[in-house]
Design an enzyme around this catalytic site. Structure first.
Site, PDB file in Angstrom:
ATOM      1  N   PHE A  38       0.826  -1.224   0.000  1.00 13.94           N
ATOM      2  CA  PHE A  38       0.000   0.000   0.000  1.00 13.94           C
ATOM      3  C   PHE A  38       0.861   1.276   0.000  1.00 13.94           C
ATOM      4  CE2 PHE A  38      -2.167   2.818   3.334  1.00 13.94           C
ATOM      5  CZ  PHE A  38      -2.814   3.598   2.398  1.00 13.94           C
ATOM      6  N   ALA A  63       9.062  -2.924   3.535  1.00 15.39           N
ATOM      7  CA  ALA A  63       8.606  -4.323   3.584  1.00 15.39           C
ATOM      8  C   ALA A  63       8.353  -4.769   5.020  1.00 15.39           C
ATOM      9  CB  ALA A  63       9.645  -5.226   2.934  1.00 15.39           C
ATOM     10  N   THR A 116       6.272   2.839  12.791  1.00 18.97           N
ATOM     11  CA  THR A 116       4.866   3.132  13.092  1.00 18.97           C
ATOM     12  C   THR A 116       4.698   3.765  14.475  1.00 18.97           C
ATOM     13  OG1 THR A 116       2.786   2.014  13.622  1.00 18.97           O
ATOM     14  CG2 THR A 116       4.749   0.671  13.783  1.00 18.97           C
ATOM     15  N   ASP A 117       3.628   4.525  14.630  1.00 18.13           N
ATOM     16  CA  ASP A 117       3.303   5.090  15.951  1.00 18.13           C
ATOM     17  C   ASP A 117       2.941   4.005  16.955  1.00 18.13           C
ATOM     18  OD1 ASP A 117       0.775   4.378  14.943  1.00 18.13           O
ATOM     19  OD2 ASP A 117      -0.173   6.307  15.371  1.00 18.13           O
ATOM     20  N   TYR A 119       3.014  -7.488  16.259  1.00 19.42           N
ATOM     21  CA  TYR A 119       3.387  -6.570  15.163  1.00 19.42           C
ATOM     22  C   TYR A 119       4.170  -5.380  15.702  1.00 19.42           C
ATOM     23  CZ  TYR A 119       2.904  -2.606  11.985  1.00 19.42           C
ATOM     24  OH  TYR A 119       3.168  -1.493  11.211  1.00 19.42           O
ATOM     25  N   ALA A 157       5.617  -4.951  18.533  1.00 15.73           N
ATOM     26  CA  ALA A 157       6.875  -5.343  19.179  1.00 15.73           C
ATOM     27  C   ALA A 157       7.944  -5.631  18.127  1.00 15.73           C
ATOM     28  CB  ALA A 157       6.648  -6.570  20.062  1.00 15.73           C
ATOM     29  N   ILE A 173     -17.090  -3.893  14.119  1.00 18.64           N
ATOM     30  CA  ILE A 173     -16.478  -2.908  15.022  1.00 18.64           C
ATOM     31  C   ILE A 173     -15.976  -3.661  16.251  1.00 18.64           C
ATOM     32  CG2 ILE A 173     -16.868  -0.783  16.363  1.00 18.64           C
ATOM     33  CD1 ILE A 173     -17.311  -0.428  13.339  1.00 18.64           C
ATOM     34  N   ARG A 226     -10.241  -7.153  19.743  1.00 16.59           N
ATOM     35  CA  ARG A 226      -8.871  -7.641  19.493  1.00 16.59           C
ATOM     36  C   ARG A 226      -8.159  -7.800  20.831  1.00 16.59           C
ATOM     37  NH1 ARG A 226      -5.477  -3.380  16.066  1.00 16.59           N
ATOM     38  NH2 ARG A 226      -6.351  -4.485  14.287  1.00 16.59           N
ATOM     39  N   PRO A 227      -7.474  -8.922  21.081  1.00 18.15           N
ATOM     40  CA  PRO A 227      -6.722  -9.045  22.341  1.00 18.15           C
ATOM     41  C   PRO A 227      -5.637  -7.963  22.421  1.00 18.15           C
ATOM     42  CG  PRO A 227      -6.748 -11.132  21.117  1.00 18.15           C
ATOM     43  CD  PRO A 227      -7.349 -10.100  20.219  1.00 18.15           C
TER      44      PRO A 227
HETATM   45  P1  NAD Z   1       1.477  -3.690   3.195  1.00 13.95           P
HETATM   46  O1  NAD Z   1       1.153  -4.868   4.037  1.00 13.95           O
HETATM   47  O2  NAD Z   1       0.433  -3.082   2.328  1.00 13.95           O
HETATM   48  O3  NAD Z   1       2.707  -4.037   2.236  1.00 13.95           O
HETATM   49  C1  NAD Z   1       3.833  -4.734   2.685  1.00 13.95           C
HETATM   50  C2  NAD Z   1       4.677  -5.077   1.459  1.00 13.95           C
HETATM   51  O4  NAD Z   1       5.864  -5.750   1.908  1.00 13.95           O
HETATM   52  C3  NAD Z   1       3.972  -6.010   0.474  1.00 13.95           C
HETATM   53  O5  NAD Z   1       4.180  -5.577  -0.844  1.00 13.95           O
HETATM   54  C4  NAD Z   1       4.662  -7.365   0.712  1.00 13.95           C
HETATM   55  O6  NAD Z   1       4.678  -8.188  -0.434  1.00 13.95           O
HETATM   56  C5  NAD Z   1       6.063  -6.902   1.115  1.00 13.95           C
HETATM   57  N1  NAD Z   1       6.755  -7.900   1.931  1.00 13.95           N
HETATM   58  C6  NAD Z   1       6.276  -8.531   3.046  1.00 13.95           C
HETATM   59  N2  NAD Z   1       7.195  -9.380   3.513  1.00 13.95           N
HETATM   60  C7  NAD Z   1       8.286  -9.264   2.704  1.00 13.95           C
HETATM   61  C8  NAD Z   1       9.555  -9.881   2.689  1.00 13.95           C
HETATM   62  N3  NAD Z   1       9.891 -10.808   3.596  1.00 13.95           N
HETATM   63  N4  NAD Z   1      10.439  -9.524   1.722  1.00 13.95           N
HETATM   64  C9  NAD Z   1      10.099  -8.586   0.788  1.00 13.95           C
HETATM   65  N5  NAD Z   1       8.903  -8.001   0.739  1.00 13.95           N
HETATM   66  C10 NAD Z   1       8.002  -8.333   1.694  1.00 13.95           C
HETATM   67  O7  NAD Z   1       2.072  -2.616   4.215  1.00 13.95           O
HETATM   68  P2  NAD Z   1       1.887  -1.039   4.250  1.00 13.95           P
HETATM   69  O8  NAD Z   1       0.619  -0.717   4.921  1.00 13.95           O
HETATM   70  O9  NAD Z   1       2.181  -0.500   2.912  1.00 13.95           O
HETATM   71  O10 NAD Z   1       3.060  -0.654   5.270  1.00 13.95           O
HETATM   72  C11 NAD Z   1       4.372  -0.404   4.788  1.00 13.95           C
HETATM   73  C12 NAD Z   1       5.265  -0.090   5.966  1.00 13.95           C
HETATM   74  O11 NAD Z   1       4.755   1.036   6.669  1.00 13.95           O
HETATM   75  C13 NAD Z   1       5.374  -1.217   6.987  1.00 13.95           C
HETATM   76  O12 NAD Z   1       6.704  -1.309   7.405  1.00 13.95           O
HETATM   77  C14 NAD Z   1       4.466  -0.777   8.114  1.00 13.95           C
HETATM   78  O13 NAD Z   1       4.920  -1.283   9.347  1.00 13.95           O
HETATM   79  C15 NAD Z   1       4.611   0.727   8.039  1.00 13.95           C
HETATM   80  N6  NAD Z   1       3.447   1.507   8.523  1.00 13.95           N
HETATM   81  C16 NAD Z   1       2.197   1.242   8.029  1.00 13.95           C
HETATM   82  C17 NAD Z   1       1.124   2.022   8.445  1.00 13.95           C
HETATM   83  C18 NAD Z   1      -0.273   1.798   7.909  1.00 13.95           C
HETATM   84  O14 NAD Z   1      -1.221   2.456   8.382  1.00 13.95           O
HETATM   85  N7  NAD Z   1      -0.481   0.941   6.925  1.00 13.95           N
HETATM   86  C19 NAD Z   1       1.318   3.045   9.376  1.00 13.95           C
HETATM   87  C20 NAD Z   1       2.609   3.284   9.849  1.00 13.95           C
HETATM   88  C21 NAD Z   1       3.664   2.505   9.394  1.00 13.95           C
HETATM   89  P1  TYD Z   2      -6.187  -1.395  11.772  1.00 14.98           P
HETATM   90  O1  TYD Z   2      -6.554  -0.825  10.448  1.00 14.98           O
HETATM   91  O2  TYD Z   2      -5.946  -2.863  11.888  1.00 14.98           O
HETATM   92  O3  TYD Z   2      -4.951  -0.552  12.273  1.00 14.98           O
HETATM   93  P2  TYD Z   2      -4.208  -0.561  13.731  1.00 14.98           P
HETATM   94  O4  TYD Z   2      -4.805  -1.530  14.619  1.00 14.98           O
HETATM   95  O5  TYD Z   2      -2.863  -0.962  13.326  1.00 14.98           O
HETATM   96  O6  TYD Z   2      -4.348   0.829  14.234  1.00 14.98           O
HETATM   97  O7  TYD Z   2      -7.321  -1.013  12.806  1.00 14.98           O
HETATM   98  C1  TYD Z   2      -7.647   0.349  13.079  1.00 14.98           C
HETATM   99  C2  TYD Z   2      -8.627   0.365  14.234  1.00 14.98           C
HETATM  100  O8  TYD Z   2      -9.848  -0.241  13.807  1.00 14.98           O
HETATM  101  C3  TYD Z   2      -8.160  -0.440  15.427  1.00 14.98           C
HETATM  102  O9  TYD Z   2      -8.595   0.208  16.625  1.00 14.98           O
HETATM  103  C4  TYD Z   2      -8.881  -1.764  15.267  1.00 14.98           C
HETATM  104  C5  TYD Z   2     -10.183  -1.366  14.614  1.00 14.98           C
HETATM  105  N1  TYD Z   2     -10.777  -2.395  13.726  1.00 14.98           N
HETATM  106  C6  TYD Z   2     -12.130  -2.732  13.874  1.00 14.98           C
HETATM  107  O10 TYD Z   2     -12.847  -2.205  14.756  1.00 14.98           O
HETATM  108  N2  TYD Z   2     -12.647  -3.656  13.008  1.00 14.98           N
HETATM  109  C7  TYD Z   2     -11.908  -4.246  12.050  1.00 14.98           C
HETATM  110  O11 TYD Z   2     -12.441  -5.122  11.298  1.00 14.98           O
HETATM  111  C8  TYD Z   2     -10.531  -3.878  11.906  1.00 14.98           C
HETATM  112  C9  TYD Z   2      -9.662  -4.516  10.862  1.00 14.98           C
HETATM  113  C10 TYD Z   2     -10.011  -2.944  12.768  1.00 14.98           C
END
Ligand code: NAD
Ligand code: TYD
Length: 349
Positions: free
Chosen positions: A11, A80, A123-124, A148, A150, A204, A271-272
């Site tokens: 993403f 990744a 991540t935060d 995750y 941790a 939810i 979620r636990p």
């Molecule tokens: P995502 O799950 O959409 O994408 C992860 C990508 O990493 C995928 O393309 C997957 O194929 C690749 N990948 C996974 N394991 C791999 C491996 N062993 N070798 C090579 N490629 C591998 O994740 P995202 O939401 O785009 O998040 C990207 C980064 O940003 C992550 O490090 C995540 O911790 C961090 N992050 C995400 C968010 C969020 O809200 N999505 C917020 C803060 C930080």
């Molecule tokens: P998520 O998108 O998994 O991000 P994170 O837990 O990493 O912040 O979840 C965002 C919030 O939404 C979180 O408080 C968990 C909640 N949630 C639901 O209530 N229902 C769902 O189906 C999912 C996936 C998350």
């Protein structure tokens, strides 16, 4: 700069690559991605034929393949990861392997190849639960709650140790919850939107009063670019959005935006270890790198909903196969046990 980007088919990585390959930008990209369930080359169709872009399929834990692909690059932007909290709770091994061991492997290679910068996208969630009214700045203690977070905290500490011990050019970014186009629908917002597209209930967790700080992915990518180009080595930069919103309020906003009834709200088993609140203090990146989020939540949500409504083939593609079995495994049983734990909300839903 020739950039080695890990996880660029996911993403945030794919949004970043599209942004960094906008016309006139000087960078070239090697996108190194294993293509797990979350990696999708359809996210990168618009740049696939760009001469500045190259895709290499590979695992960050495979030192040999990663070194071959990283050779000749100037800097790393490391996305990744196994990025989903729920999956890490039920199957933690993959998160530990990719997020901790994978980051360690990349650090070793980048050190050996003497790259000029290593931007670690974290991540935060490493700060854990924030008390009501509190905001985490970059010096806040690390208190992860899930496998995750941790694993991400562990990778941050590895980066930090390389900076201190080896004078390694690492920089860490800690961003809040991203949303926007191309997000896999296991995460809250795209799950809700894609369920609403087919009139499915919105699950939810718990009482729905958990709070998240929402950041549009394009704002995050602009921040990553600023850190890559001007961020100080050894520093941590928080990147957060403009709004902190309760999950239930977010779900109701989406129902309204998509013209769907509140009867679709469905409280499910929590979620636990669920963190109640994330909130970031982002004064540092604003002051040092002149970065501010530019997309309001209202505009960003409208744009995101439109994107999912328009890109029906993409949504249908990612909702097939693996996703269907994931949803079945984690939600169908959860739904069945709902009513017993459903809290009474003020609106009576
Ligand atoms: P995502 O799950 O959409 O994408 C992860 C990508 O990493 C995928 O393309 C997957 O194929 C690749 N990948 C996974 N394991 C791999 C491996 N062993 N070798 C090579 N490629 C591998 O994740 P995202 O939401 O785009 O998040 C990207 C980064 O940003 C992550 O490090 C995540 O911790 C961090 N992050 C995400 C968010 C969020 O809200 N999505 C917020 C803060 C930080
Ligand atoms: P998520 O998108 O998994 O991000 P994170 O837990 O990493 O912040 O979840 C965002 C919030 O939404 C979180 O408080 C968990 C909640 N949630 C639901 O209530 N229902 C769902 O189906 C999912 C996936 C998350």
């Amino acid at each position: 700069m020739k950039l080695f980007i890990t996880g660029g088919a996911g993403f945030i990585g794919s949004n970043f690559i599209r942004q960094i390959l906008a016309p006139g930008r000087p960078h070239t990209v090697v996108n190194y991605d294993k293509l797990t369930y979350a990696g999708n080359l359809a996210n990168l169709e618009s740049v696939a034929k760009d001469a500045r872009y190259r895709f290499v399929k590979g695992d960050i834990c495979d030192a040999h393949a990663a070194e071959a692909a990283m050779s000749g690059c100037d800097a790393v932007v490391h996305f990744a990861a196994e990025s989903h909290v729920d999956r890490s709770i039920y199957e933690p091994a993959a998160a530990i392997q990719t997020n901790v061991t994978g980051t360690f492997v990349l650090l070793q290679i980048a050190k050996k190849l003497a790259l000029s910068k290593f931007v670690h996208v974290s991540t935060d969630e490493v700060y854990g639960d924030m008390a009501p009214g509190a905001f985490a700045d970059e010096n806040a203690p690390i208190h992860p709650s899930s496998p995750y977070s941790a694993s991400k905290a562990s990778s941050d500490l590895l980066v930090r140790s390389y900076v201190r011990t080896y004078n390694f050019p690492g920089v860490i970014i800690r961003a809040s919850n991203n949303y926007g186009p191309y997000q896999f629908p296991e995460k809250f917002l795209p799950l809700l939107i894609s369920n609403l597209l087919v009139d499915k209930p919105l699950p939810i967790y718990g009482d729905g009063k958990q709070e998240r700080d929402w950041l549009h992915v394009e704002d995050h990518c602009r921040g990553i670019m600023a850190v890559l180009e001007r961020g100080r080595i050894g520093e941590v930069y928080n990147i957060g959005g403009t709004d902190i919103v309760e999950n239930i309020a977010m779900a109701k906003a989406l129902l309204k935006a998509m013209g769907k009834p509140e009867t679709l709200l469905t409280y499910v088993k929590d979620r636990p270890g669920h963190d109640r609140r994330y909130a970031l203090d982002c004064k540092k990146i604003a002051a040092e790198l002149d970065w501010q989020p530019q997309i309001t939540l209202a505009d960003g949500l409208r744009q995101t909903v439109d994107w999912y409504k328009t890109n029906t083939a993409w949504v249908a593609g990612v909702r097939g196969g693996e996703y269907r079995s994931y949803y079945h495994k984690y939600y169908e049983n959860r739904d069945a046990s709902l009513q017993a734990i459903a809290p009474k909300s003020p609106s009576g839903v």
